[in-house]
Design a protein around this motif. Structure first.
Motif, mmCIF file in Angstrom:
data_model
loop_
_atom_site.group_PDB
_atom_site.id
_atom_site.type_symbol
_atom_site.label_atom_id
_atom_site.label_comp_id
_atom_site.label_asym_id
_atom_site.label_seq_id
_atom_site.Cartn_x
_atom_site.Cartn_y
_atom_site.Cartn_z
ATOM 1 N N ARG A 202 0.834 -1.199 0.000
ATOM 2 C CA ARG A 202 0.000 0.000 0.000
ATOM 3 C C ARG A 202 0.875 1.257 0.000
ATOM 4 O O ARG A 202 0.609 2.221 -0.709
ATOM 5 C CB ARG A 202 -0.912 -0.026 1.225
ATOM 6 N N ASN A 276 2.935 13.815 0.828
ATOM 7 C CA ASN A 276 2.510 12.432 1.062
ATOM 8 C C ASN A 276 3.634 11.441 0.786
ATOM 9 O O ASN A 276 3.816 10.466 1.512
ATOM 10 C CB ASN A 276 1.322 12.072 0.167
ATOM 11 N N GLY A 310 3.679 2.455 11.793
ATOM 12 C CA GLY A 310 2.584 2.858 12.674
ATOM 13 C C GLY A 310 1.748 3.987 12.112
ATOM 14 O O GLY A 310 2.075 4.588 11.107
ATOM 15 N N HIS A 311 0.662 4.244 12.785
ATOM 16 C CA HIS A 311 -0.203 5.364 12.414
ATOM 17 C C HIS A 311 -0.334 6.291 13.607
ATOM 18 O O HIS A 311 -0.260 5.851 14.746
ATOM 19 C CB HIS A 311 -1.582 4.864 12.025
ATOM 20 N N GLU A 312 -0.534 7.546 13.340
ATOM 21 C CA GLU A 312 -0.775 8.471 14.440
ATOM 22 C C GLU A 312 -2.201 8.989 14.326
ATOM 23 O O GLU A 312 -2.792 8.992 13.248
ATOM 24 C CB GLU A 312 0.208 9.639 14.366
ATOM 25 N N LEU B 38 -4.968 10.552 0.472
ATOM 26 C CA LEU B 38 -3.836 9.614 0.534
ATOM 27 C C LEU B 38 -2.898 9.878 1.710
ATOM 28 O O LEU B 38 -2.007 9.094 1.976
ATOM 29 C CB LEU B 38 -3.064 9.630 -0.784
ATOM 30 N N ARG B 39 -3.105 10.978 2.399
ATOM 31 C CA ARG B 39 -2.303 11.253 3.591
ATOM 32 C C ARG B 39 -2.767 10.373 4.766
ATOM 33 O O ARG B 39 -2.100 10.265 5.766
ATOM 34 C CB ARG B 39 -2.455 12.742 3.934
ATOM 35 N N TYR B 40 -3.927 9.753 4.612
ATOM 36 C CA TYR B 40 -4.529 8.979 5.702
ATOM 37 C C TYR B 40 -4.554 7.494 5.365
ATOM 38 O O TYR B 40 -4.457 7.109 4.199
ATOM 39 C CB TYR B 40 -5.952 9.495 5.981
ATOM 40 N N ASP B 41 -4.697 6.693 6.411
ATOM 41 C CA ASP B 41 -4.755 5.245 6.208
ATOM 42 C C ASP B 41 -6.189 4.858 5.840
ATOM 43 O O ASP B 41 -7.056 4.752 6.700
ATOM 44 C CB ASP B 41 -4.321 4.535 7.493
ATOM 45 N N SER B 43 -7.142 2.053 4.354
ATOM 46 C CA SER B 43 -7.340 0.625 4.107
ATOM 47 C C SER B 43 -8.633 0.139 4.766
ATOM 48 O O SER B 43 -8.898 0.446 5.927
ATOM 49 C CB SER B 43 -6.142 -0.176 4.613
ATOM 50 N N GLN B 114 -7.297 7.325 10.405
ATOM 51 C CA GLN B 114 -6.164 7.987 11.042
ATOM 52 C C GLN B 114 -5.086 8.307 10.019
ATOM 53 O O GLN B 114 -5.019 7.693 8.965
ATOM 54 C CB GLN B 114 -5.602 7.085 12.138
ATOM 55 N N ARG B 115 -4.233 9.253 10.410
ATOM 56 C CA ARG B 115 -3.199 9.705 9.508
ATOM 57 C C ARG B 115 -2.033 8.716 9.490
ATOM 58 O O ARG B 115 -1.715 8.108 10.485
ATOM 59 C CB ARG B 115 -2.694 11.043 10.020
ATOM 60 N N PHE B 116 -1.414 8.576 8.309
ATOM 61 C CA PHE B 116 -0.198 7.781 8.231
ATOM 62 C C PHE B 116 0.858 8.442 9.101
ATOM 63 O O PHE B 116 0.944 9.665 9.165
ATOM 64 C CB PHE B 116 0.331 7.728 6.794
ATOM 65 N N ASN B 117 1.656 7.629 9.729
ATOM 66 C CA ASN B 117 2.727 8.162 10.556
ATOM 67 C C ASN B 117 3.714 8.955 9.701
ATOM 68 O O ASN B 117 4.321 8.426 8.785
ATOM 69 C CB ASN B 117 3.444 6.994 11.235
#
Lengths: 314, 119
Positions: A202, A276, A310-312, B38-41, B43, B114-117
């Motif tokens: 992804r 991004n 990880g995600h924040e 696309l800045r966020y997850d 999935s 949530q936002r991608f790290n």
């Protein structure tokens, strides 16, 4: 079964057509057949119900429950038409298996006659047929994808070298918004087949897609997207030969965009593309020379710990 | 939240050939600009958009979006639908506005993506 496989099974139920899973070997009786004969037919064929036909038309269904009622009334010599259910619900052979599942639920019956477009009886469907059909389709789909993955993985294993990489090159035409994203889509499919972790896939897909869209939107003559895959990392290289970015530092600011309104109307030019890429990849290098072109390289590591996973929360 | 629950909440309907109401969406995100998304997850998420072109489908493909929902009664373009069928992603449409769509989904318990790290 993993959750993904369960989802796949659900999808298959929607794709399966009743005609593909029904029983075609039709055993029928006429309305004048006696219940005694019905008992024999059910026993001989180890089935629990029969369509009742008159002159090639479906007129009812006689089931083991009807037979029990006849037995209780001591009327085994009665004709089928006194015991059969004549309000028969049918399903079409072109309908999805899910339609049949809900019909079973609603009608509380154990079998449904299947008819073709002209209303002619062509088969019979039981809940067991659906289960068998789904299992068969699931097995087929699983084998096809496994075989594909197996072949691709073996390409890597069978080649002996100190460092083996797979390089995929894509030509990116400028301003072709209908085909835009095709390269990233093909890259993503390849990575899935190589058996790479879906989270890594992804991230590569997002990096590659943003880079591809930048070329589609901004380049003067189109450009190229190159992905290198080896046992440690995936590198995405995107380059074009103009017009170049005037102010690279500004371009890295969230929300900064030179895209015209018509690009924004298509959903692009949010000024987040490079941001991004930088946030999604483990490493990113951007070089640009005004009027000569832009080169962007992004790296994503395959091993956990080396990359960001990880995600924040916002 | 299953798609059939989303459909009941928003009076939405399928416009794609992929129409499995048992697909589960884990979270929701709404955007018209795809790079914002696309800045966020995304999935296994539901992507809510007023954008009806093929790029919303491509973006969804890249980000492993589970389903796309068009607001304000918009219909995706023929190209967008063709692509959606090709990659087998469900497309839904509701008459509600983006604001009301998101409000109803959030109130019903669908969390935000949530936002991608970022580093």
């Amino acid at each position: 079964m993993t959750p993904t496989e369960v989802l796949k099974a659900q999808e298959l139920v929607y794709e399966l057509k009743i005609g593909d899973i029904m029983t075609r070997r039709l055993i029928t009786v006429s309305p004048e057949t006696t219940m005694r004969e019905v008992k024999q037919v059910l026993r001989d064929h180890r089935i629990s119900g029969l369509p009742v036909m008159r002159d090639e038309h479906l007129v009812g269904i006689v089931s083991i429950e009807d037979l029990i009622r006849a037995l209780e009334a001591n009327e085994l010599d009665a004709e089928v038409n006194t015991y059969m259910s004549s309000l028969v619900r049918t399903v079409g052979e072109g309908e999805s298996a899910v339609r049949a599942l809900s019909a079973f639920g609603r009608a509380g019956v154990g079998r449904l006659p299947v008819v073709d477009d002209d209303g002619r009886l062509v088969g019979i469907l039981t809940p067991g047929d659906i289960t068998r059909g789904v299992l068969r389709a699931l097995e087929r789909a699983y084998h096809e994808e496994e075989l594909r993955k197996y072949r691709v993985r073996h390409v890597f294993e069978d080649i002996a070298s100190d460092r083996t990489s797979l390089i995929l090159r894509y030509d990116i035409p400028v301003r072709d918004f209908n085909r835009a994203g095709r390269a990233s889509s093909q890259l993503k499919q390849t990575l899935v087949r190589l058996g790479i972790d879906p989270r890594i896939v992804r991230r590569v897909a997002i990096v590659s897609y943003e880079a591809e869209m930048n070329i589609v939107i901004h380049s003067t003559t189109g450009g190229n997207l190159v992905a290198e895959i080896n046992s440690e990392l995936i590198a995405v290289l995107a380059y074009d030969s103009g017009p170049g970015i005037e102010d690279v530092k500004a371009a890295m600011q969230p929300g900064w965009s030179t895209a015209p309104d018509w690009i924004r109307e298509m959903g692009f030019g949010a000024g987040m593309g490079l941001v991004n890429i930088k946030a999604t990849a483990d490493e990113m290098h951007l070089d640009s020379w005004p009027r000569r072109g832009t080169k962007l390289e992004a790296v994503i590591y395959l091993k956990p710990g080396e990359g960001k996973t990880g995600h924040e929360t916002e | 939240m299953h798609l059939h629950e989303v459909m009941a909440l928003l009076d939405a309907r399928f416009v794609s050939s992929c129409c499995n109401p048992t697909i589960d969406v884990r979270a929701g995100f709404a955007a018209d600009l795809m790079s914002d998304a696309l800045r966020y997850d995304l999935s296994q998420a539901l992507l809510v958009s007023g954008l009806a072109n093929p790029q919303v489908v491509r973006t969804s493909e890249m980000a492993d979006v589970a389903a796309i929902l068009m607001v304000r009664g918009k219909m995706p373009s023929a190209d967008a639908l063709e692509l959606a069928d090709e990659i087998d992603i469900p497309f839904l449409s509701t008459e509600l506005t983006m604001f009301e769509t998101c409000g109803r989904l959030f109130a019903a318990g669908l969390p935000a993506c949530q936002r991608f790290n970022g580093r």
